[in-house]
Scaffold this active site. Sequence first.
Site, PDB file in Angstrom:
ATOM      1  N   THR A 188       0.816  -1.214   0.000  1.00 52.09           N
ATOM      2  CA  THR A 188       0.000   0.000   0.000  1.00 52.09           C
ATOM      3  C   THR A 188       0.850   1.265   0.000  1.00 52.09           C
ATOM      4  O   THR A 188       0.381   2.330  -0.376  1.00 52.09           O
ATOM      5  CB  THR A 188      -0.934   0.018   1.225  1.00 52.09           C
ATOM      6  OG1 THR A 188      -0.151  -0.138   2.409  1.00 52.09           O
ATOM      7  CG2 THR A 188      -1.942  -1.110   1.160  1.00 52.09           C
ATOM      8  N   SER A 199       8.062   4.341   6.771  1.00 58.05           N
ATOM      9  CA  SER A 199       7.079   4.986   7.636  1.00 58.05           C
ATOM     10  C   SER A 199       7.342   4.745   9.116  1.00 58.05           C
ATOM     11  O   SER A 199       8.384   5.133   9.632  1.00 58.05           O
ATOM     12  CB  SER A 199       5.673   4.535   7.245  1.00 58.05           C
ATOM     13  OG  SER A 199       4.691   5.289   7.912  1.00 58.05           O
ATOM     14  N   HIS A 200       6.428   4.071   9.799  1.00 60.19           N
ATOM     15  CA  HIS A 200       6.494   3.882  11.247  1.00 60.19           C
ATOM     16  C   HIS A 200       7.267   2.633  11.633  1.00 60.19           C
ATOM     17  O   HIS A 200       7.351   2.305  12.811  1.00 60.19           O
ATOM     18  CB  HIS A 200       5.071   3.784  11.795  1.00 60.19           C
ATOM     19  CG  HIS A 200       4.251   2.726  11.113  1.00 60.19           C
ATOM     20  ND1 HIS A 200       3.910   2.824   9.787  1.00 60.19           N
ATOM     21  CD2 HIS A 200       3.740   1.551  11.557  1.00 60.19           C
ATOM     22  CE1 HIS A 200       3.218   1.754   9.449  1.00 60.19           C
ATOM     23  NE2 HIS A 200       3.098   0.967  10.491  1.00 60.19           N
ATOM     24  N   LYS A 241       9.078   4.353  -2.405  1.00 62.05           N
ATOM     25  CA  LYS A 241       7.790   4.489  -3.075  1.00 62.05           C
ATOM     26  C   LYS A 241       7.838   5.659  -4.042  1.00 62.05           C
ATOM     27  O   LYS A 241       8.632   6.595  -3.888  1.00 62.05           O
ATOM     28  CB  LYS A 241       6.650   4.649  -2.086  1.00 62.05           C
ATOM     29  CG  LYS A 241       6.527   6.005  -1.415  1.00 62.05           C
ATOM     30  CD  LYS A 241       5.189   6.080  -0.662  1.00 62.05           C
ATOM     31  CE  LYS A 241       4.990   7.440  -0.013  1.00 62.05           C
ATOM     32  NZ  LYS A 241       3.642   7.579   0.566  1.00 62.05           N
ATOM     33  N   ASP A 244       5.512  10.112  13.387  1.00 65.29           N
ATOM     34  CA  ASP A 244       6.189   8.847  13.139  1.00 65.29           C
ATOM     35  C   ASP A 244       7.451   9.016  12.303  1.00 65.29           C
ATOM     36  O   ASP A 244       7.936  10.129  12.099  1.00 65.29           O
ATOM     37  CB  ASP A 244       5.244   7.861  12.455  1.00 65.29           C
ATOM     38  CG  ASP A 244       4.932   8.255  11.016  1.00 65.29           C
ATOM     39  OD1 ASP A 244       4.896   9.467  10.727  1.00 65.29           O
ATOM     40  OD2 ASP A 244       4.726   7.345  10.180  1.00 65.29           O
ATOM     41  N   ASP A 273       8.321   8.934   9.085  1.00 64.74           N
ATOM     42  CA  ASP A 273       8.402   9.824   7.917  1.00 64.74           C
ATOM     43  C   ASP A 273       7.489  11.035   8.022  1.00 64.74           C
ATOM     44  O   ASP A 273       7.352  11.797   7.071  1.00 64.74           O
ATOM     45  CB  ASP A 273       8.107   9.049   6.633  1.00 64.74           C
ATOM     46  CG  ASP A 273       6.658   8.590   6.528  1.00 64.74           C
ATOM     47  OD1 ASP A 273       6.028   8.364   7.567  1.00 64.74           O
ATOM     48  OD2 ASP A 273       6.169   8.428   5.387  1.00 64.74           O
ATOM     49  N   ASP A 318       4.110  11.346   8.577  1.00 61.28           N
ATOM     50  CA  ASP A 318       2.746  11.424   8.066  1.00 61.28           C
ATOM     51  C   ASP A 318       1.683  10.971   9.067  1.00 61.28           C
ATOM     52  O   ASP A 318       0.494  11.127   8.815  1.00 61.28           O
ATOM     53  CB  ASP A 318       2.595  10.669   6.741  1.00 61.28           C
ATOM     54  CG  ASP A 318       2.922   9.184   6.841  1.00 61.28           C
ATOM     55  OD1 ASP A 318       3.220   8.707   7.945  1.00 61.28           O
ATOM     56  OD2 ASP A 318       2.888   8.508   5.789  1.00 61.28           O
ATOM     57  N   ARG A 319       2.102  10.439  10.207  1.00 60.03           N
ATOM     58  CA  ARG A 319       1.136  10.011  11.219  1.00 60.03           C
ATOM     59  C   ARG A 319       1.206  10.908  12.447  1.00 60.03           C
ATOM     60  O   ARG A 319       2.183  11.618  12.643  1.00 60.03           O
ATOM     61  CB  ARG A 319       1.388   8.558  11.620  1.00 60.03           C
ATOM     62  CG  ARG A 319       1.241   7.598  10.458  1.00 60.03           C
ATOM     63  CD  ARG A 319       1.448   6.161  10.870  1.00 60.03           C
ATOM     64  NE  ARG A 319       1.369   5.302   9.702  1.00 60.03           N
ATOM     65  CZ  ARG A 319       0.775   4.117   9.672  1.00 60.03           C
ATOM     66  NH1 ARG A 319       0.204   3.639  10.755  1.00 60.03           N
ATOM     67  NH2 ARG A 319       0.751   3.405   8.560  1.00 60.03           N
ATOM     68  N   THR A 363      -8.181   1.005   2.836  1.00 59.98           N
ATOM     69  CA  THR A 363      -6.998   1.509   3.514  1.00 59.98           C
ATOM     70  C   THR A 363      -5.918   1.829   2.485  1.00 59.98           C
ATOM     71  O   THR A 363      -5.704   1.085   1.537  1.00 59.98           O
ATOM     72  CB  THR A 363      -6.486   0.479   4.523  1.00 59.98           C
ATOM     73  OG1 THR A 363      -7.470   0.306   5.541  1.00 59.98           O
ATOM     74  CG2 THR A 363      -5.181   0.915   5.151  1.00 59.98           C
ATOM     75  N   GLU A 397      -7.713   5.377  10.658  1.00 62.60           N
ATOM     76  CA  GLU A 397      -7.598   5.025  12.065  1.00 62.60           C
ATOM     77  C   GLU A 397      -6.163   4.763  12.499  1.00 62.60           C
ATOM     78  O   GLU A 397      -5.831   4.795  13.670  1.00 62.60           O
ATOM     79  CB  GLU A 397      -8.445   3.795  12.380  1.00 62.60           C
ATOM     80  CG  GLU A 397      -8.186   2.580  11.504  1.00 62.60           C
ATOM     81  CD  GLU A 397      -6.868   1.910  11.762  1.00 62.60           C
ATOM     82  OE1 GLU A 397      -6.451   1.856  12.919  1.00 62.60           O
ATOM     83  OE2 GLU A 397      -6.235   1.442  10.793  1.00 62.60           O
ATOM     84  N   LYS A 414      -0.996  11.975   4.006  1.00 63.79           N
ATOM     85  CA  LYS A 414      -1.359  12.300   5.375  1.00 63.79           C
ATOM     86  C   LYS A 414      -0.233  13.110   5.989  1.00 63.79           C
ATOM     87  O   LYS A 414       0.904  13.041   5.526  1.00 63.79           O
ATOM     88  CB  LYS A 414      -1.646  11.036   6.175  1.00 63.79           C
ATOM     89  CG  LYS A 414      -0.653   9.900   6.058  1.00 63.79           C
ATOM     90  CD  LYS A 414      -1.189   8.676   6.781  1.00 63.79           C
ATOM     91  CE  LYS A 414      -0.279   7.469   6.624  1.00 63.79           C
ATOM     92  NZ  LYS A 414      -0.531   6.731   5.378  1.00 63.79           N
ATOM     93  N   ARG A 452      -4.852  -7.249  11.499  1.00 63.45           N
ATOM     94  CA  ARG A 452      -5.458  -6.148  12.228  1.00 63.45           C
ATOM     95  C   ARG A 452      -6.944  -6.464  12.435  1.00 63.45           C
ATOM     96  O   ARG A 452      -7.652  -6.828  11.487  1.00 63.45           O
ATOM     97  CB  ARG A 452      -5.302  -4.834  11.472  1.00 63.45           C
ATOM     98  CG  ARG A 452      -3.852  -4.444  11.179  1.00 63.45           C
ATOM     99  CD  ARG A 452      -3.741  -2.944  10.903  1.00 63.45           C
ATOM    100  NE  ARG A 452      -2.501  -2.562  10.256  1.00 63.45           N
ATOM    101  CZ  ARG A 452      -1.331  -2.422  10.860  1.00 63.45           C
ATOM    102  NH1 ARG A 452      -1.228  -2.677  12.159  1.00 63.45           N
ATOM    103  NH2 ARG A 452      -0.256  -2.046  10.189  1.00 63.45           N
TER     104      ARG A 452
END
Length: 542
Positions: free
Chosen positions: A17, A112-113, A125, A276, A278, A280-281, A343, A363, A375, A495
Amino acid sequence: MIKIVPTTPYPDQKPGTSGLRKKVPQFQQKNYAENFIQSIFDSLEGFDNKILVIGGDGRYYNREVIQIAIKMAAANGFGKVMVGRGGILSTPAASNLIRKYGAFGGIILSASHNPGGPTEDFGIKYNASNGGPASEKITDAIYARTKVIDSYRICDDPDISLDVPGIKHVDEMEVAVVDPVEDYAALMETLFDFPAIKTMIQSGFRVAFDAMSAVTGPYAKEILENRLGAAKGSVKNFMPLPDFGGHHPDPNLVHARALYDEMMGPDAPDFGAASDGDGDRNLIIGKGIFVTPSDSVAMLAANAHLAPGYAAGLAGIARSMPTSGAADRVAEKLGIGMYETPTGWKFFGNLLDAGMVTICGEESAGTGSSHVREKDGLWAVLLWLNILAVRNESVKDIVTKHWAAFGRNYYSRHDYEEVDSDAANGLVDNLRDQLATLPGKKFGELVVQTADDFAYIDPVDHSVSKNQGIRILFEGGSRVVFRLSGTGTSGATLRVYIERYEPDASRHDLDTQEALADLIAVADEIAEITKRTGRLKPSVIT
């Protein structure tokens, strides 16, 4: 000089993703990164002499792959590369650069995270010209190319200095090393009332921001401390480190526990937040109260008009399917469109580009708006601060008043990480086999109303995305969702999302896990989680 280097394909370069994510040793295999980058370029058209943005979150192997990507961009015909100083660009800042300077696209190096380090995670990406993650059509083409690639193009030039801003050249291509923060901070000043936030902070309002030794450190330091006047030291762990200081850079209640404990303590600051790997969170915590990401999306949307950049109102709201329905009730009250997507932030791109939505959220702590196509963790923090400055109320007051007006969606996500892939796939297959027979079944007081495997038809381009998560909806509005995540690098992450809607304000102060206890038990019973995975409890509960 341009070299054409023979290579052989790797069979495991299918993007998830958010691009291709693997362990660093896999990316260090001969030609592994080169194959994937060349496959990106081979899947695109019309970029001759155009701009490419390159940057990453500073994790281990970031600098090495940036040098490779720059030399390959030059060899493949790009006219200019813009790269963040030190190789640093948060994901939302990269999206902003692409949009602001009319770049053809961008290569973002991040997982990311996920944790960083010599044996940890790395990722690549591609983002398109709108600044957002590549569409499935492009990522499918990239993957197809990785399976047959036989050569890549690269310039045989020495590495350039990434630490000194200015114009350099690789072969005939210009490379601009730029301040990674300046353009992003300038954008934030157009969206939010910085003077109002600064006045609030100067009146004694205390902020605690944990950058988690990740990419948002320099951004938060400049904006929160230098421009908005937060006390020195308000931004903790602000130096991006290749291994994130040995910590997991995921802003949740497990990995940002120190911040949570501080915000629940007797001398807590007024507002706590984290971002996080990168950038974005986001994690939002008030004095004595944690704001779930799902609630945060809804509350930001309900109050966005208080910030100058959103004073004209919202075109619509979008949320990922597993995100709670709290934002749906806000959209209904505002009389605007509400869109439920799979998602993955890329699914918001068409809605944003078409002007159908203004605020989006997931979420998994991702929130953003039409200002970029990713984000944006720090954006969410600044919008919260703007709302707090205008309403002159505490986070807890804003949350409890929102619940009183809209009802509370008790909500939790249970992650089972690094589950054996065969076991995880077997669990999902078994759930799919039950879908037709579940409606009408009783589990204690719970009665299944509907059950399906979520499919999405994009209202803009009418593309169809199937098998996006298994939903079990119960009479009265409760639901359980099961989904395998595409963001991990080892095994599978299962999840499980559990939600109960409670309109009665007298029942808004229950413990979340207690409020969801019967649904949690039913989720295990239907999916046979313990039996099939051997796990007695989740790895992470958020």
